[in-house]
Scaffold this motif. Structure first.
Motif, PDB file in Angstrom:
ATOM      1  N   THR A   1      -5.562  32.408  -6.502  1.00 23.21           N
ATOM      2  CA  THR A   1      -5.246  31.424  -5.476  1.00 23.21           C
ATOM      3  C   THR A   1      -5.776  31.925  -4.135  1.00 23.21           C
ATOM      4  O   THR A   1      -5.846  33.136  -3.901  1.00 23.21           O
ATOM      5  CB  THR A   1      -3.740  31.149  -5.392  1.00 23.21           C
TER       6      THR A   1
ATOM      7  N   GLY B   1      -4.515  24.515  -7.033  1.00 24.99           N
ATOM      8  CA  GLY B   1      -5.351  23.333  -7.175  1.00 24.99           C
ATOM      9  C   GLY B   1      -4.664  22.166  -7.837  1.00 24.99           C
ATOM     10  O   GLY B   1      -5.202  21.056  -7.855  1.00 24.99           O
TER      11      GLY B   1
ATOM     12  N   ASP C   1      -5.195  30.339  -9.959  1.00 20.32           N
ATOM     13  CA  ASP C   1      -5.288  28.881  -9.849  1.00 20.32           C
ATOM     14  C   ASP C   1      -5.649  28.295 -11.214  1.00 20.32           C
ATOM     15  O   ASP C   1      -6.732  27.745 -11.422  1.00 20.32           O
ATOM     16  CB  ASP C   1      -6.338  28.519  -8.799  1.00 20.32           C
TER      17      ASP C   1
END
Length: 224
Positions: A89, A188, A17
């Protein structure tokens, strides 16, 4: 016997992420060099590109020409943020634990950045040496070069490859390579139009989490 399927993962925004942190790094470094106004909205238009292409795109959007002599500053700042804050993630570790068959990474990032990202998030063990960077090919995404290169290195026909990507550029590259393309919106940096843009770029499916990716892969004959 059906041919084996190769799963090709993008790295940034798919395995890790990283996109919000990468945007922060660009903003900090451009500010440091007296070029304000490079914010998340600007960087969002560059997701999926390699660094050299991002610098060109930022100039197009802001007029700022980043000095070539300072290119290393971008990775240096990014590495600090990744070391301190980067996370995988959500759910990717469990997904990779049960994924059967061949897999590799094909990313616009440098080999050093890919390896660092996978190391600090604990995902390196799932890929070994099957790491491919746009630095290894002539053209970055949305060109198909990196995906075709990865397929060739892994000994797989492009038609038997499934690419998981979070950016329209990446999806376009996968489609151009003749591969099945799965869009991923679980990072995100996702936004309201994310899924629609991935679909418009040619994604065969768009998934918001790894459970949905598993279901789509099962439909394609890949146990996950």
């Amino acid at each position: 016997m059906a041919p084996s399927r190769l799963i090709i993962f993008d790295c940034d925004g798919v395995l890790v992420d990283s996109e919000p942190l990468a945007a922060k790094a660009y903003e900090r470094v451009y500010d440091k060099h007296g070029m304000p106004g490079v914010h998340g909205g600007i960087i969002a238009q560059c997701v999926g590109m390699k660094q050299a292409d991002i610098i060109v795109r930022i100039k197009e959007l802001t007029g700022h020409q980043f000095p070539a002599s300072a290119d290393g500053d971008i990775w240096a700042e990014t590495k600090v943020l990744f070391t301190e804050e980067l996370k995988p993630t959500p759910g990717i570790g469990s997904f990779l634990e049960t994924l059967a068959g061949d897999r590799c990474v094909a990313s616009s990032s440098s080999v050093e950045r890919i390896n660092h990202s996978l190391a600090v998030t604990g995902l390196a063990r799932f890929f070994g040496d099957a790491i491919y960077s746009s630095s290894m090919v002539k053209n970055g995404k949305p060109a198909p070069d990196i995906f075709l290169f990865a397929a060739a290195r892994m000994g797989t026909n492009p038609a038997d490859c499934i690419v998981i990507e979070d950016s329209p550029f990446g999806i376009q590259g996968a489609v151009a390579a003749g591969m099945t393309a799965i869009g991923y919106t679980g990072g995100g940096h996702t936004y309201a139009e994310h899924a629609a843009r991935l679909t418009a770029a040619g994604a065969d499916f768009v998934c918001a989490d790894w459970q949905e990716v598993s279901r789509q892969l099962a439909g394609l004959g890949v146990p996950a």
